[in-house]
Design an enzyme around this catalytic site. Sequence first.
Site, PDB file in Angstrom:
ATOM      1  N   HIS A 225      38.703  41.233  37.635  1.00 28.36           N
ATOM      2  CA  HIS A 225      39.755  40.996  36.638  1.00 28.36           C
ATOM      3  C   HIS A 225      39.075  40.434  35.378  1.00 28.36           C
ATOM      4  CE1 HIS A 225      43.618  40.552  35.018  1.00 28.36           C
ATOM      5  NE2 HIS A 225      44.139  39.625  35.782  1.00 28.36           N
TER       6      HIS A 225
ATOM      7  N   GLN B 234      40.972  38.460  32.583  1.00 27.52           N
ATOM      8  CA  GLN B 234      41.335  37.109  33.013  1.00 27.52           C
ATOM      9  C   GLN B 234      40.161  36.150  32.802  1.00 27.52           C
ATOM     10  OE1 GLN B 234      44.494  36.094  34.391  1.00 27.52           O
ATOM     11  NE2 GLN B 234      43.539  34.183  33.830  1.00 27.52           N
TER      12      GLN B 234
ATOM     13  N   ASP C 192      43.663  30.483  42.919  1.00 23.23           N
ATOM     14  CA  ASP C 192      44.478  31.701  42.800  1.00 23.23           C
ATOM     15  C   ASP C 192      45.223  31.858  44.131  1.00 23.23           C
ATOM     16  OD1 ASP C 192      45.552  34.140  42.048  1.00 23.23           O
ATOM     17  OD2 ASP C 192      43.699  35.290  42.325  1.00 23.23           O
TER      18      ASP C 192
ATOM     19  N   ARG D  16      45.552  49.002  35.544  1.00 25.34           N
ATOM     20  CA  ARG D  16      45.619  48.085  36.692  1.00 25.34           C
ATOM     21  C   ARG D  16      45.792  48.964  37.920  1.00 25.34           C
ATOM     22  NH1 ARG D  16      48.849  42.503  37.486  1.00 25.34           N
ATOM     23  NH2 ARG D  16      47.080  41.913  36.180  1.00 25.34           N
TER      24      ARG D  16
ATOM     25  N   CYS E 292      45.160  31.552  37.450  1.00 24.61           N
ATOM     26  CA  CYS E 292      45.419  32.762  36.647  1.00 24.61           C
ATOM     27  C   CYS E 292      46.895  33.130  36.629  1.00 24.61           C
ATOM     28  CB  CYS E 292      44.567  33.920  37.165  1.00 24.61           C
ATOM     29  SG  CYS E 292      44.916  34.335  38.874  1.00 24.61           S
TER      30      CYS E 292
ATOM     31  N   ARG F 119      45.291  34.961  27.278  1.00 28.10           N
ATOM     32  CA  ARG F 119      45.172  36.386  27.600  1.00 28.10           C
ATOM     33  C   ARG F 119      45.420  37.225  26.345  1.00 28.10           C
ATOM     34  NH1 ARG F 119      45.864  38.175  32.809  1.00 28.10           N
ATOM     35  NH2 ARG F 119      45.249  40.160  31.890  1.00 28.10           N
TER      36      ARG F 119
HETATM   37  N1   CP Z   1      47.085  36.755  35.668  1.00 23.31           N
HETATM   38  C1   CP Z   1      47.610  37.998  35.629  1.00 23.31           C
HETATM   39  O1   CP Z   1      46.899  39.000  35.537  1.00 23.31           O
HETATM   40  O2   CP Z   1      48.959  38.020  35.670  1.00 23.31           O
HETATM   41  P1   CP Z   1      49.874  39.293  35.852  1.00 23.31           P
HETATM   42  O3   CP Z   1      49.681  39.801  37.246  1.00 23.31           O
HETATM   43  O4   CP Z   1      51.281  38.789  35.620  1.00 23.31           O
HETATM   44  O5   CP Z   1      49.492  40.342  34.857  1.00 23.31           O
HETATM   45  N1  NVA Z   2      44.212  37.816  42.914  1.00 24.74           N
HETATM   46  C1  NVA Z   2      45.508  38.139  42.384  1.00 24.74           C
HETATM   47  C2  NVA Z   2      45.509  38.013  40.904  1.00 24.74           C
HETATM   48  C3  NVA Z   2      46.831  38.277  40.239  1.00 24.74           C
HETATM   49  C4  NVA Z   2      46.740  38.188  38.751  1.00 24.74           C
HETATM   50  C5  NVA Z   2      45.887  39.550  42.811  1.00 24.74           C
HETATM   51  O1  NVA Z   2      45.036  40.431  42.779  1.00 24.74           O
HETATM   52  O2  NVA Z   2      47.039  39.766  43.170  1.00 24.74           O
END
Ligand code: CP
Ligand code: NVA
Length: 301
Positions: free
Chosen positions: A125, A128, A219, A98, A259, A287
Amino acid sequence: MQHVLSVLDIQDQFRDILRQAQIFKKDHGEDEPLKGKTLAMIFEKSSTRTRVSFEVAMYQLGGFPLYLSTSDLQLGRGELIEDTSRAMTRYVDGVMIRAREHQDVVKFSIHSRVPVINGLTNLEHPCQALADMLTILEWKGTFNVKMVYVGDGNNVVNSLLLAAAVLGMDFTVACPPSYEPRPEIIKKALKIALKTGSNLEVTHQLQEAVKNADVLYTDVWVSMGDEETAEQRLKDLQAYQINTELLELANPEAMVLHCLPAVRGQEITEEVLNSPQSAVWDQAENRLHVQKALLYLLLKD
Ligand code: CP
Ligand code: NVA
């Protein structure tokens, strides 16, 4: 060796991954198909779902997950991402990252000896999107639905656009001007949609878009990394909230996805999040199952 940095990297395997996820959802992977395998999980940003679901997925498949925060790695002190990749991928069987910048994950993958999975970047993502599509399949029994995303055209939407195109799903993004998904992603999705027949649209007409929707998705308005522009975003996105009024414009049987994490009172109301139409907790659970299927695809002997 296959990397999964984008939905595009699994477009031919998308349905198979969902099928395998349904199998793992029933049997938990009890015969430990990844026994002895290790997964490094590098986090440059916060996470609840991604971290816990990947960690549990590896454990349940018989493997071993290593949680690595960039602040504890030499990466946090300036070691090159290329060098981190060269060294780390001599120890482990797979890496999930990430990262803030998608390009960093690309760089890591170029120098990696093992499969690399995108666990969220500023661009996409993909894990997701797999969970989202499994949830739609479970709730609706088909991908022959109209999904409407309401809000900021961010990383989650970019992956959803590609996934909808791959599956032939109709998908409309309703967002304010200048909050559209990335043009290069729209272009790629439209090209795939030509073959699969999905109807993709980006519009600023929210009420019109939501009519006949079977799936409503939203989101956060301020993604990780967007904090500096938070004030402006909250103003610009104010009208793009999923609330009871908006939900009533959709099909009466419409399901709601998010999400997570959610900010109640901004992109979604408490009432909608907790309504019987909300599938968000199934979505969060999924997930785990889709990532097991992905890890199985990439790491099994
Ligand atoms: N939806 C998602 O990726 O959640 P987190 O940021 O908690 O991993
Ligand atoms: N769009 C959000 C998703 C979090 C899972 C972000 O990038 O923070």
